[in-house]
Write an enzyme that holds these catalytic residues in place. Sequence first.
Site, PDB file in Angstrom:
ATOM      1  N   GLY A  21      -4.669   9.458  -8.703  1.00 28.07           N
ATOM      2  CA  GLY A  21      -5.575   8.561  -8.002  1.00 28.07           C
ATOM      3  C   GLY A  21      -5.472   7.097  -8.391  1.00 28.07           C
ATOM      4  O   GLY A  21      -6.459   6.366  -8.308  1.00 28.07           O
ATOM      5  N   ASN A  23      -3.876   4.880  -6.684  1.00 26.55           N
ATOM      6  CA  ASN A  23      -4.135   4.148  -5.426  1.00 26.55           C
ATOM      7  C   ASN A  23      -5.624   4.161  -5.092  1.00 26.55           C
ATOM      8  O   ASN A  23      -6.171   3.145  -4.639  1.00 26.55           O
ATOM      9  CB  ASN A  23      -3.322   4.740  -4.285  1.00 26.55           C
ATOM     10  N   ARG A  74      -3.674  27.545   6.661  1.00 24.88           N
ATOM     11  CA  ARG A  74      -3.707  26.076   6.679  1.00 24.88           C
ATOM     12  C   ARG A  74      -4.785  25.584   7.648  1.00 24.88           C
ATOM     13  O   ARG A  74      -5.532  24.648   7.368  1.00 24.88           O
ATOM     14  CB  ARG A  74      -2.323  25.554   7.095  1.00 24.88           C
ATOM     15  N   HIS A 118       3.330   5.902   1.744  1.00 21.26           N
ATOM     16  CA  HIS A 118       4.486   6.751   1.455  1.00 21.26           C
ATOM     17  C   HIS A 118       5.467   5.936   0.612  1.00 21.26           C
ATOM     18  O   HIS A 118       5.767   4.787   0.940  1.00 21.26           O
ATOM     19  CB  HIS A 118       5.141   7.194   2.767  1.00 21.26           C
ATOM     20  N   ASP A 154       5.329  11.748   8.000  1.00 20.54           N
ATOM     21  CA  ASP A 154       5.707  10.396   7.561  1.00 20.54           C
ATOM     22  C   ASP A 154       6.355   9.598   8.699  1.00 20.54           C
ATOM     23  O   ASP A 154       7.161   8.699   8.448  1.00 20.54           O
ATOM     24  CB  ASP A 154       6.647  10.453   6.349  1.00 20.54           C
ATOM     25  N   GLU A 183       2.270  -0.648  -4.516  1.00 23.30           N
ATOM     26  CA  GLU A 183       1.390   0.196  -3.684  1.00 23.30           C
ATOM     27  C   GLU A 183      -0.057  -0.262  -3.848  1.00 23.30           C
ATOM     28  O   GLU A 183      -0.823  -0.322  -2.876  1.00 23.30           O
ATOM     29  CB  GLU A 183       1.518   1.669  -4.080  1.00 23.30           C
TER      30      GLU A 183
HETATM   31  C1  GAR Z   1       1.962   7.472  -4.764  1.00 23.36           C
HETATM   32  O1  GAR Z   1       3.196   6.990  -5.223  1.00 23.36           O
HETATM   33  C2  GAR Z   1       2.036   7.703  -3.263  1.00 23.36           C
HETATM   34  O2  GAR Z   1       2.849   6.778  -2.592  1.00 23.36           O
HETATM   35  C3  GAR Z   1       2.631   9.080  -3.212  1.00 23.36           C
HETATM   36  O3  GAR Z   1       2.008   9.784  -4.256  1.00 23.36           O
HETATM   37  C4  GAR Z   1       1.675   8.872  -5.302  1.00 23.36           C
HETATM   38  C5  GAR Z   1       0.221   9.060  -5.650  1.00 23.36           C
HETATM   39  O4  GAR Z   1      -0.128   8.339  -6.791  1.00 23.36           O
HETATM   40  N1  GAR Z   1       2.397   9.701  -1.948  1.00 23.36           N
HETATM   41  C6  GAR Z   1       3.251  10.544  -1.382  1.00 23.36           C
HETATM   42  O5  GAR Z   1       4.298  10.874  -1.886  1.00 23.36           O
HETATM   43  C7  GAR Z   1       2.798  11.075  -0.041  1.00 23.36           C
HETATM   44  N2  GAR Z   1       3.889  11.671   0.659  1.00 23.36           N
HETATM   45  P1  GAR Z   1      -1.649   8.123  -7.176  1.00 23.36           P
HETATM   46  O6  GAR Z   1      -2.299   9.496  -7.186  1.00 23.36           O
HETATM   47  O7  GAR Z   1      -1.573   7.541  -8.564  1.00 23.36           O
HETATM   48  O8  GAR Z   1      -2.256   7.208  -6.168  1.00 23.36           O
END
Ligand code: GAR
Length: 226
Positions: A21, A23, A74, A118, A154, A183
Amino acid sequence: MTEQLAVGKELRLVVLISGGGSNLQSFIDACANGSLEGQVAAVISNKAGVKGLDRAAAADIPNIAIDHRAFDSREDFEQNLGELIESFAPDLVVLAGFMRILTAQFVNRFLGKLINIHPSLLPAYPGLHTHQRAIDAGDKKAGATVHFVTPELDGGPSVLQAQVPVLPNDSADSLAERVLRFEHKIYPAAAQWFCEGRLRMENGLAVLDGKVLSENGVIFNESAEQ
Ligand code: GAR
Protein backbone atom coordinates in the site's frame (compact mmCIF):
# COMPACT_ATOMS: atom_id res chain seq x y z
CA MET A 1 -23.63 8.36 -21.01
CA THR A 2 -21.15 10.46 -19.08
CA GLU A 3 -21.95 10.84 -15.43
CA GLN A 4 -21.71 14.44 -14.34
CA LEU A 5 -19.50 14.99 -11.33
CA ALA A 6 -20.49 17.53 -8.77
CA VAL A 7 -17.27 19.52 -9.07
CA GLY A 8 -16.51 21.52 -5.96
CA LYS A 9 -17.56 18.85 -3.49
CA GLU A 10 -14.83 16.66 -2.06
CA LEU A 11 -14.90 13.44 -4.04
CA ARG A 12 -14.94 10.09 -2.30
CA LEU A 13 -12.25 7.60 -3.23
CA VAL A 14 -12.33 3.89 -2.46
CA VAL A 15 -8.87 2.34 -2.75
CA LEU A 16 -8.38 -1.37 -3.48
CA ILE A 17 -5.12 -3.01 -2.46
CA SER A 18 -3.51 -6.42 -2.07
CA GLY A 19 -0.30 -5.62 -0.24
CA GLY A 20 2.05 -2.97 1.06
CA GLY A 21 0.00 0.00 0.00
CA SER A 22 2.75 2.53 -0.67
CA ASN A 23 0.59 4.00 -3.44
CA LEU A 24 -2.33 4.11 -1.00
CA GLN A 25 -0.04 6.04 1.36
CA SER A 26 0.65 8.57 -1.38
CA PHE A 27 -3.12 9.13 -1.65
CA ILE A 28 -3.52 9.48 2.11
CA ASP A 29 -0.65 11.99 2.20
CA ALA A 30 -1.90 13.93 -0.83
CA CYS A 31 -5.39 14.24 0.70
CA ALA A 32 -3.85 15.38 3.99
CA ASN A 33 -1.67 18.07 2.38
CA GLY A 34 -4.43 19.28 0.06
CA SER A 35 -2.76 18.42 -3.25
CA LEU A 36 -5.54 15.87 -3.80
CA GLU A 37 -8.96 17.37 -3.19
CA GLY A 38 -10.72 14.17 -2.22
CA GLN A 39 -11.06 11.87 0.72
CA VAL A 40 -10.17 8.20 0.99
CA ALA A 41 -13.55 6.90 2.13
CA ALA A 42 -12.45 3.28 2.49
CA VAL A 43 -9.62 0.86 1.80
CA ILE A 44 -10.46 -2.68 0.76
CA SER A 45 -7.95 -5.51 0.45
CA ASN A 46 -8.46 -9.00 -0.93
CA LYS A 47 -5.84 -10.17 1.57
CA ALA A 48 -6.05 -9.88 5.35
CA GLY A 49 -3.08 -8.73 7.41
CA VAL A 50 -1.36 -6.64 4.75
CA LYS A 51 0.53 -3.46 5.56
CA GLY A 52 -1.81 -1.32 3.47
CA LEU A 53 -4.68 -2.06 5.87
CA ASP A 54 -2.48 -0.86 8.76
CA ARG A 55 -1.72 2.32 6.83
CA ALA A 56 -5.48 2.94 6.46
CA ALA A 57 -6.13 2.21 10.14
CA ALA A 58 -3.36 4.61 11.15
CA ALA A 59 -5.13 7.33 9.15
CA ASP A 60 -8.55 6.46 10.67
CA ILE A 61 -9.87 5.26 7.33
CA PRO A 62 -12.37 2.37 7.30
CA ASN A 63 -10.44 -0.70 6.17
CA ILE A 64 -11.80 -4.08 5.25
CA ALA A 65 -10.35 -7.38 4.07
CA ILE A 66 -12.51 -9.48 1.77
CA ASP A 67 -10.67 -12.70 0.99
CA HIS A 68 -11.34 -13.87 -2.57
CA ARG A 69 -10.58 -17.45 -1.49
CA ALA A 70 -13.71 -17.48 0.66
CA PHE A 71 -15.91 -17.37 -2.45
CA ASP A 72 -16.88 -20.18 -4.81
CA SER A 73 -16.22 -18.22 -7.97
CA ARG A 74 -14.63 -15.03 -9.26
CA GLU A 75 -18.12 -13.72 -10.07
CA ASP A 76 -19.33 -14.39 -6.53
CA PHE A 77 -16.31 -12.60 -5.06
CA GLU A 78 -16.76 -9.65 -7.39
CA GLN A 79 -20.47 -9.38 -6.64
CA ASN A 80 -19.68 -9.02 -2.93
CA LEU A 81 -16.72 -6.74 -3.60
CA GLY A 82 -18.86 -4.53 -5.83
CA GLU A 83 -21.58 -4.19 -3.20
CA LEU A 84 -18.99 -3.38 -0.54
CA ILE A 85 -17.44 -0.70 -2.74
CA GLU A 86 -20.83 0.82 -3.52
CA SER A 87 -21.73 0.95 0.16
CA PHE A 88 -19.08 3.70 0.44
CA ALA A 89 -20.65 5.69 -2.44
CA PRO A 90 -17.38 6.31 -4.28
CA ASP A 91 -16.87 8.87 -7.03
CA LEU A 92 -13.63 7.14 -8.00
CA VAL A 93 -12.37 3.59 -7.40
CA VAL A 94 -8.59 3.39 -7.26
CA LEU A 95 -6.75 0.11 -7.87
CA ALA A 96 -3.44 0.45 -6.04
CA GLY A 97 -1.53 -2.80 -6.31
CA PHE A 98 -4.79 -4.78 -6.40
CA MET A 99 -3.59 -8.07 -7.83
CA ARG A 100 -6.81 -9.72 -8.98
CA ILE A 101 -7.91 -9.97 -12.58
CA LEU A 102 -11.35 -8.36 -12.90
CA THR A 103 -14.16 -9.62 -15.12
CA ALA A 104 -15.83 -7.42 -17.70
CA GLN A 105 -18.98 -7.46 -15.61
CA PHE A 106 -17.18 -5.91 -12.62
CA VAL A 107 -15.26 -3.42 -14.73
CA ASN A 108 -18.41 -2.29 -16.50
CA ARG A 109 -20.13 -1.73 -13.16
CA PHE A 110 -17.57 1.01 -12.40
CA LEU A 111 -16.60 1.99 -15.94
CA GLY A 112 -15.30 5.54 -16.20
CA LYS A 113 -14.62 5.79 -12.49
CA LEU A 114 -12.15 2.94 -12.14
CA ILE A 115 -8.43 3.70 -12.46
CA ASN A 116 -5.25 1.66 -12.07
CA ILE A 117 -1.52 2.14 -11.99
CA HIS A 118 0.55 -0.35 -13.91
CA PRO A 119 4.35 -0.59 -13.63
CA SER A 120 5.25 -0.32 -17.32
CA LEU A 121 5.16 2.16 -20.16
CA LEU A 122 1.75 1.06 -21.42
CA PRO A 123 0.80 -0.07 -23.98
CA ALA A 124 4.08 -2.02 -23.53
CA TYR A 125 4.12 -4.95 -21.11
CA PRO A 126 0.63 -5.54 -19.81
CA GLY A 127 0.52 -8.33 -17.23
CA LEU A 128 3.18 -9.41 -14.75
CA HIS A 129 6.99 -9.17 -14.37
CA THR A 130 7.08 -5.88 -16.24
CA HIS A 131 10.45 -4.67 -14.98
CA GLN A 132 12.24 -7.94 -15.76
CA ARG A 133 10.69 -7.94 -19.22
CA ALA A 134 11.92 -4.38 -19.86
CA ILE A 135 15.44 -5.33 -18.70
CA ASP A 136 15.45 -8.55 -20.79
CA ALA A 137 14.38 -6.60 -23.86
CA GLY A 138 17.27 -4.15 -23.40
CA ASP A 139 14.90 -1.20 -23.05
CA LYS A 140 16.51 2.13 -22.22
CA LYS A 141 13.40 3.37 -20.44
CA ALA A 142 10.84 1.88 -18.08
CA GLY A 143 8.17 3.40 -15.89
CA ALA A 144 4.57 3.35 -14.79
CA THR A 145 1.25 4.41 -16.26
CA VAL A 146 -2.02 5.53 -14.71
CA HIS A 147 -4.92 4.40 -16.87
CA PHE A 148 -8.67 3.99 -16.87
CA VAL A 149 -9.65 0.36 -16.45
CA THR A 150 -11.54 -1.37 -19.25
CA PRO A 151 -12.29 -5.08 -19.59
CA GLU A 152 -9.04 -5.68 -21.50
CA LEU A 153 -6.25 -6.46 -19.00
CA ASP A 154 -4.06 -3.35 -18.58
CA GLY A 155 -5.54 -2.18 -21.88
CA GLY A 156 -7.59 0.87 -20.88
CA PRO A 157 -6.64 4.35 -22.06
CA SER A 158 -3.52 5.86 -20.52
CA VAL A 159 -3.73 9.07 -18.52
CA LEU A 160 -0.31 9.88 -17.05
CA GLN A 161 3.01 8.12 -17.52
CA ALA A 162 6.33 8.43 -15.69
CA GLN A 163 9.40 7.40 -17.65
CA VAL A 164 12.65 6.56 -15.88
CA PRO A 165 15.98 5.33 -17.26
CA VAL A 166 16.95 1.67 -17.06
CA LEU A 167 20.52 1.66 -15.70
CA PRO A 168 23.18 -0.84 -16.82
CA ASN A 169 23.26 -2.82 -13.57
CA ASP A 170 19.55 -2.69 -12.81
CA SER A 171 17.80 -5.71 -11.35
CA ALA A 172 14.03 -5.96 -11.48
CA ASP A 173 14.03 -4.89 -7.82
CA SER A 174 16.23 -1.82 -8.23
CA LEU A 175 14.21 -0.72 -11.26
CA ALA A 176 10.92 -1.32 -9.40
CA GLU A 177 12.15 0.86 -6.55
CA ARG A 178 13.07 3.72 -8.91
CA VAL A 179 9.73 3.47 -10.71
CA LEU A 180 7.73 3.27 -7.46
CA ARG A 181 9.01 6.67 -6.33
CA PHE A 182 7.43 8.13 -9.46
CA GLU A 183 4.24 6.11 -9.05
CA HIS A 184 3.71 8.02 -5.81
CA LYS A 185 3.82 11.29 -7.75
CA ILE A 186 1.77 10.44 -10.81
CA TYR A 187 -1.06 8.48 -9.24
CA PRO A 188 -2.42 11.17 -6.88
CA ALA A 189 -1.75 13.79 -9.58
CA ALA A 190 -3.92 11.92 -12.09
CA ALA A 191 -6.62 11.41 -9.44
CA GLN A 192 -6.59 15.15 -8.76
CA TRP A 193 -7.33 15.81 -12.44
CA PHE A 194 -10.37 13.55 -12.05
CA CYS A 195 -11.43 15.26 -8.82
CA GLU A 196 -11.16 18.66 -10.50
CA GLY A 197 -13.46 17.48 -13.27
CA ARG A 198 -10.68 17.82 -15.86
CA LEU A 199 -10.30 14.11 -16.64
CA ARG A 200 -12.86 11.62 -17.87
CA MET A 201 -13.18 8.56 -20.05
CA GLU A 202 -15.29 9.03 -23.15
CA ASN A 203 -15.94 6.38 -25.80
CA GLY A 204 -13.02 4.35 -24.46
CA LEU A 205 -10.60 7.28 -24.66
CA ALA A 206 -9.01 9.35 -21.90
CA VAL A 207 -9.97 13.02 -22.22
CA LEU A 208 -8.12 15.74 -20.30
CA ASP A 209 -9.31 19.34 -20.51
CA GLY A 210 -11.45 18.38 -23.49
CA LYS A 211 -8.55 16.84 -25.45
CA VAL A 212 -8.15 13.15 -26.23
CA LEU A 213 -4.85 11.87 -24.82
CA SER A 214 -2.27 9.91 -26.82
CA GLU A 215 -1.75 6.19 -26.29
CA ASN A 216 0.89 6.84 -23.59
CA GLY A 217 -1.15 9.56 -21.89
CA VAL A 218 0.54 12.71 -20.60
CA ILE A 219 4.26 12.17 -20.02
CA PHE A 220 5.01 13.22 -16.46
CA ASN A 221 7.15 16.17 -15.67
CA GLU A 222 7.20 18.13 -12.45
CA SER A 223 4.50 20.52 -13.67
CA ALA A 224 2.02 17.61 -13.76
CA GLU A 225 2.15 17.70 -9.97
CA GLN A 226 0.28 21.01 -9.91
C1 GAR B 1 2.98 -1.03 -7.65
O1 GAR B 1 4.26 -1.04 -8.24
C2 GAR B 1 1.92 -1.06 -8.73
O2 GAR B 1 2.28 -0.38 -9.90
C3 GAR B 1 1.82 -2.54 -8.99
O3 GAR B 1 1.91 -3.13 -7.72
C4 GAR B 1 2.72 -2.31 -6.87
C5 GAR B 1 1.96 -2.06 -5.60
O4 GAR B 1 2.75 -1.42 -4.65
N1 GAR B 1 0.60 -2.88 -9.64
C6 GAR B 1 0.48 -3.87 -10.51
O5 GAR B 1 1.40 -4.59 -10.83
C7 GAR B 1 -0.91 -4.04 -11.08
N2 GAR B 1 -0.88 -4.86 -12.24
P1 GAR B 1 2.11 -0.77 -3.36
O6 GAR B 1 1.25 -1.84 -2.71
O7 GAR B 1 3.30 -0.44 -2.50
O8 GAR B 1 1.32 0.42 -3.78
